[in-house]
Write a protein that holds these residues in place. Structure first.
Motif, PDB file in Angstrom:
ATOM      1  N   LYS A 180       0.810  -1.220   0.000  1.00 34.08           N
ATOM      2  CA  LYS A 180       0.000   0.000   0.000  1.00 34.08           C
ATOM      3  C   LYS A 180       0.839   1.265   0.000  1.00 34.08           C
ATOM      4  CE  LYS A 180      -4.409  -1.579   1.788  1.00 34.08           C
ATOM      5  NZ  LYS A 180      -4.278  -2.710   2.752  1.00 34.08           N
ATOM      6  N   ILE A 181       2.026   1.198   0.617  1.00 37.52           N
ATOM      7  CA  ILE A 181       2.832   2.431   0.687  1.00 37.52           C
ATOM      8  C   ILE A 181       3.951   2.452  -0.354  1.00 37.52           C
ATOM      9  CG2 ILE A 181       2.360   2.873   3.131  1.00 37.52           C
ATOM     10  CD1 ILE A 181       5.151   1.669   3.720  1.00 37.52           C
ATOM     11  N   SER A 182       3.990   1.427  -1.229  1.00 37.01           N
ATOM     12  CA  SER A 182       5.062   1.400  -2.230  1.00 37.01           C
ATOM     13  C   SER A 182       4.578   1.966  -3.553  1.00 37.01           C
ATOM     14  CB  SER A 182       5.550  -0.033  -2.447  1.00 37.01           C
ATOM     15  OG  SER A 182       6.138  -0.529  -1.276  1.00 37.01           O
ATOM     16  N   PRO A 183       5.252   3.012  -4.035  1.00 39.44           N
ATOM     17  CA  PRO A 183       4.888   3.541  -5.349  1.00 39.44           C
ATOM     18  C   PRO A 183       5.233   2.527  -6.430  1.00 39.44           C
ATOM     19  CG  PRO A 183       6.893   4.581  -4.547  1.00 39.44           C
ATOM     20  CD  PRO A 183       6.387   3.712  -3.432  1.00 39.44           C
ATOM     21  N   VAL A 190       8.559  -2.899 -13.472  1.00 38.52           N
ATOM     22  CA  VAL A 190       7.808  -1.731 -13.927  1.00 38.52           C
ATOM     23  C   VAL A 190       8.801  -0.592 -14.172  1.00 38.52           C
ATOM     24  CG1 VAL A 190       6.032  -0.041 -13.384  1.00 38.52           C
ATOM     25  CG2 VAL A 190       5.785  -2.399 -12.611  1.00 38.52           C
ATOM     26  N   GLY A 191       8.993  -0.266 -15.433  1.00 38.93           N
ATOM     27  CA  GLY A 191       9.885   0.837 -15.785  1.00 38.93           C
ATOM     28  C   GLY A 191       9.082   2.096 -16.042  1.00 38.93           C
ATOM     29  N   ARG A 195       5.005   2.586 -16.102  1.00 38.25           N
ATOM     30  CA  ARG A 195       4.474   3.388 -15.014  1.00 38.25           C
ATOM     31  C   ARG A 195       3.523   4.448 -15.552  1.00 38.25           C
ATOM     32  NH1 ARG A 195       8.363   7.216 -12.858  1.00 38.25           N
ATOM     33  NH2 ARG A 195       7.145   8.623 -14.144  1.00 38.25           N
ATOM     34  N   GLU A 196       3.926   5.097 -16.646  1.00 42.97           N
ATOM     35  CA  GLU A 196       3.075   6.162 -17.198  1.00 42.97           C
ATOM     36  C   GLU A 196       1.755   5.608 -17.713  1.00 42.97           C
ATOM     37  OE1 GLU A 196       5.435   8.372 -20.008  1.00 42.97           O
ATOM     38  OE2 GLU A 196       6.801   9.040 -18.413  1.00 42.97           O
ATOM     39  N   ASN A 202      -5.105   4.540 -13.521  1.00 41.56           N
ATOM     40  CA  ASN A 202      -5.294   4.827 -12.092  1.00 41.56           C
ATOM     41  C   ASN A 202      -4.640   3.784 -11.191  1.00 41.56           C
ATOM     42  OD1 ASN A 202      -6.156   6.876 -10.503  1.00 41.56           O
ATOM     43  ND2 ASN A 202      -8.125   5.927 -10.005  1.00 41.56           N
ATOM     44  N   ILE A 203      -3.601   3.161 -11.713  1.00 47.36           N
ATOM     45  CA  ILE A 203      -2.802   2.242 -10.894  1.00 47.36           C
ATOM     46  C   ILE A 203      -1.595   3.031 -10.412  1.00 47.36           C
ATOM     47  CG2 ILE A 203      -1.475   0.104 -10.909  1.00 47.36           C
ATOM     48  CD1 ILE A 203      -3.230  -0.845 -13.215  1.00 47.36           C
ATOM     49  N   LYS A 204      -1.555   3.308  -9.113  1.00 43.45           N
ATOM     50  CA  LYS A 204      -0.514   4.204  -8.591  1.00 43.45           C
ATOM     51  C   LYS A 204       0.435   3.516  -7.621  1.00 43.45           C
ATOM     52  CE  LYS A 204      -3.225   7.940  -9.802  1.00 43.45           C
ATOM     53  NZ  LYS A 204      -2.880   8.866 -10.882  1.00 43.45           N
ATOM     54  N   THR A 205      -0.045   2.501  -6.938  1.00 43.88           N
ATOM     55  CA  THR A 205       0.803   1.839  -5.949  1.00 43.88           C
ATOM     56  C   THR A 205       0.969   0.368  -6.308  1.00 43.88           C
ATOM     57  OG1 THR A 205      -1.029   1.105  -4.554  1.00 43.88           O
ATOM     58  CG2 THR A 205      -0.179   3.318  -4.148  1.00 43.88           C
ATOM     59  N   ALA A 206       1.893  -0.273  -5.609  1.00 45.62           N
ATOM     60  CA  ALA A 206       2.093  -1.711  -5.809  1.00 45.62           C
ATOM     61  C   ALA A 206       0.802  -2.461  -5.500  1.00 45.62           C
ATOM     62  CB  ALA A 206       3.231  -2.198  -4.913  1.00 45.62           C
ATOM     63  N   ALA A 207       0.063  -1.991  -4.481  1.00 46.85           N
ATOM     64  CA  ALA A 207      -1.200  -2.656  -4.126  1.00 46.85           C
ATOM     65  C   ALA A 207      -2.215  -2.535  -5.268  1.00 46.85           C
ATOM     66  CB  ALA A 207      -1.765  -2.044  -2.847  1.00 46.85           C
ATOM     67  N   ASP A 208      -2.265  -1.359  -5.911  1.00 39.96           N
ATOM     68  CA  ASP A 208      -3.180  -1.185  -7.040  1.00 39.96           C
ATOM     69  C   ASP A 208      -2.875  -2.204  -8.145  1.00 39.96           C
ATOM     70  OD1 ASP A 208      -4.278   0.960  -5.736  1.00 39.96           O
ATOM     71  OD2 ASP A 208      -3.109   2.468  -6.829  1.00 39.96           O
ATOM     72  N   LEU A 209      -1.589  -2.398  -8.402  1.00 39.36           N
ATOM     73  CA  LEU A 209      -1.199  -3.333  -9.459  1.00 39.36           C
ATOM     74  C   LEU A 209      -1.578  -4.760  -9.076  1.00 39.36           C
ATOM     75  CD1 LEU A 209       0.232  -3.760 -12.182  1.00 39.36           C
ATOM     76  CD2 LEU A 209       2.371  -4.014 -10.931  1.00 39.36           C
ATOM     77  N   ALA A 210      -1.325  -5.110  -7.819  1.00 38.72           N
ATOM     78  CA  ALA A 210      -1.635  -6.470  -7.351  1.00 38.72           C
ATOM     79  C   ALA A 210      -3.131  -6.763  -7.458  1.00 38.72           C
ATOM     80  CB  ALA A 210      -1.162  -6.638  -5.904  1.00 38.72           C
TER      81      ALA A 210
END
Length: 423
Positions: A180-183, A190-191, A195-196, A202-210
Motif C-alpha cells: 500500500k505504501i510502495s509507489p 515496472v519501468g 508506469r506512465e 489509475n494504478i498508482k501503488t504496488a497494491a493497485d497493481l496487485a
DNA sequence: TCTGGGGTCCTAGGACCC
DNA sequence: TCTGGGGTCCTAGGACCC
C-alpha cells in the motif's frame, strides 16, 4: 507443500562501497564512481546521495558541487568490483544451499529447505553483519515468498532506516502493508513506460497493481507484467534458477577517449574488444557462430555529421579462436569504413553462441580442429588472467583511443603491483 | 569540450511452407 | 477473382533489468 521463502541480498551503493573498503579514511566522505570514459555518475555513496547528486548525471555538470563539498571522484574499476562480488557470493554459500546470483551486487537465495532457520529477521542480520565484518561491504537483506516481493522488501530495507537493513515479508499482513505504501516505480519489472501507462489506468501503488484484473494486464502489457502482479500477491512465477542459461550473445564496446577519424584507432579499438569478448566467451566454454562489428559518431552531435554502421559475418564452423575472430573483425570493419567522420564509439558482438562440446560435423566438409589453436588460446588466457601480459599486434601499442580513466583506484585485489602495503 | 556498458524477453508482422 | 487454417522462421522494435 510448505511455503517458499526466498531471500535477496543486495549491496548498498556497491561500487562506491567497494572504493571505500580500501580507503577507510574516506568512510564518511561523499564519493561517486564514474562510468567508462569518466562520463557520468554510476554509483554514489550515501553522503553523495544526501547532497542531491543524481544517478547518471554527467561529470561536467557537478563540477561545482564536487569542489564545494569535496566529493571524492573515482573512475570505475571493474576488476576490483568483480573480485569483491565473488567473495560476497562465496560467503553467501555458507548461509544457503541454493543461490542465484542475479547481478554483480545481488543474489537470491532459497531458505525453503532450511527448516532450522525460523527467525528470518535474525538470520538476515547474521548474514549482513558477517559480510560487513569479513568483506567490508554493507548489504540489505529481505525475505519473501516470491522474488518480486523480496525485491520490494529490499527496497524498503534501504528506504526505511528503522528496519536496520533487514526486512522479513514472510507474513501476508506485512506484505499488504508494504504494497500500500510502495509507489509503482519501486516494483521490479515496472519501468518508466509502464508506469506512465499504468498511471492512466489509475494504478498508482504496488497494491493497485496487485489488485488489478490480470487478464487486462496480460492483454495490454504482456505476460511478464501479469506475472509481476501475481508475484506481488505471493504467487511464485519467477522461480529460482541456480544455473542460469549461458549467454546468447557477448558484446564488448566503449566510448573512445577522443572522437577520431583514424581507421587505425578504430581498428585497434575493435581488435581489443574482440580479444576481450573472445576471452569472456572461452571462460564460459562457448563458441561463436557469428561476429558483428559496429562503430558510430557521437549520437548527441548534429545529425548531419552522424554516421554509424554495422556488419556481421557467420562462421561455417563456430569458433573461439581469437585469431580467426580478429581476422573477421578487421575484414568487416574495412567493408563499412568511411573516412572523414569523427567516431566516438566502437564495439563487437559475438552471437549464435554454442556450447563447446563437439561441433556439428558437416557430412561433406569435414572440419579438422587444430589442437594447437586450443593450446595457444589456453596459454594466452592463463597468462592474461590477472592482468594483460601478452596481446595481438592488432590491438595496438600506444592505445591513444583508450577511454579516459583519470580517477582510477589501484586494483588492490587483482594486480600484484597494486596490492595494499601495510606499514 | 565533457552524456556507460551489457544483457534478456516479448510481440507483431512478413515471408514462406503445407 | 475469391477462398482457409496452420505452422515455422526471421527481424525489428519496444519494454525491462543491473
Amino acid at each position: 507443500m510448505s511455503r517458499r521463502i526466498i531471500g535477496l541480498i543486495d549491496c548498498n551503493n556497491f561500487f562506491a562501497s567497494c572504493e571505500k573498503v580500501f580507503r577507510p579514511d574516506l568512510a564518511d566522505s561523499p564519493l561517486v564512481v564514474l562510468s567508462n570514459n569518466d562520463g557520468c555518475v554510476i554509483s554514489r555513496s550515501a553522503e553523495a546521495k544526501k547532497l542531491g547528486i543524481p544517478m547518471g548525471i554527467p561529470l561536467f555538470r557537478i563540477r561545482n558541487e564536487i569542489d564545494r563539498y569535496n566529493i571524492r571522484v573515482f573512475s570505475c574499476n571493474f576488476a576490483l568490483y568483480g573480485d569483491l562480488s565473488k567473495r560476497i557470493m562465496r560467503t553467501l554459500q555458507e548461509f544457503s544451499p541454493c543461490i542465484e546470483q542475479y547481478s554483480i551486487d545481488e543474489a537470491f537465495f532459497d531458505l525453503t529447505s532450511m527448516k532450522n532457520v525460523t527467525d528470518y529477521e535474525e538470520y538476515g542480520f547474521k548474514i549482513k553483519n558477517h559480510i560487513l565484518k569479513t568483506i567490508g561491504i554493507p548489504v540489505s537483506v529481505a525475505f519473501a515468498p516470491t522474488k518480486t516481493l523480496a525485491k520490494l522488501g529490499n527496497y524498503a530495507a534501504k528506504k526505511y532506516p528503522k528496519t536496520g537493513g533487514v526486512v522479513n515479508l514472510s507474513d501476508p499482513a506485512r506484505q499488504n502493508r508494504l504494497l500500500k505504501i510502495s509507489p509503482l516505480e519501486d516494483v521490479w519489472g515496472v519501468g518508466r513506460q509502464y508506469r506512465e501507462k499504468l498511471d492512466r489506468l489509475n494504478i498508482k501503488t504496488a497494491a493497485d497493481l496487485a489488485d488489478y484484473d490480470p487478464q487486462i494486464l496480460r492483454r495490454r502489457f504482456g505476460v511478464n507484467l501479469e506475472r509481476t502482479a501475481s508475484e506481488l500477491n505471493g504467487e511464485l512465477c519467477f522461480d529460482m534458477n541456480e544455473n542460469p542459461p549461458l549467454r546468447k550473445q557477448i558484446m564488448h564496446s566503449s566510448t573512445l577517449g577522443q572522437p577520431t577519424s583514424s581507421f587505425n584507432s578504430i581498428k585497434e579499438s575493435v581488435c581489443n574488444h574482440t580479444v576481450a569478448a573472445a576471452e569472456s566467451m572461452r571462460r564460459e566454454g562457448q563458441l561463436a557462430g557469428m561476429i558483428a562489428v559496429f562503430f558510430r559518431t557521437n549520437s548527441f552531435a548534429d545529425s548531419r555529421d552522424y554516421y554509424g554502421a554495422s556488419l556481421a559475418q557467420k562462421f561455417i564452423y563456430p569458433t573461439d579462436d581469437t585469431r580467426i575472430l580478429l581476422r573477421s573483425a578487421v575484414n568487416l570493419l574495412k567493408q563499412i569504413w568511411r573516412d572523414h567522420y569523427y567516431y566516438s564509439k566502437a564495439g563487437v558482438i559475438l552471437s549464435d553462441l554454442n556450447e563447446n562440446n563437439g561441433i556439428q560435423l558437416d557430412l561433406f566438409n569435414r572440419h579438422e580442429e587444430d589442437p594447437r589453436a586450443k593450446n595457444l588460446m589456453n596459454l594466452m588466457d592463463r597468462l592474461n588472467s590477472r592482468e594483460q601480459q601478452i596481446f595481438f599486434l592488432g590491438q595496438g601499442i600506444s592505445r591513444g583511443w583508450k577511454a579516459n580513466k583519470d580517477y582510477k583506484s589501484p586494483s588492490y585485489t587483482t594486480r600484484w603491483s597494486d596490492i595494499l602495503k601495510v606499514k
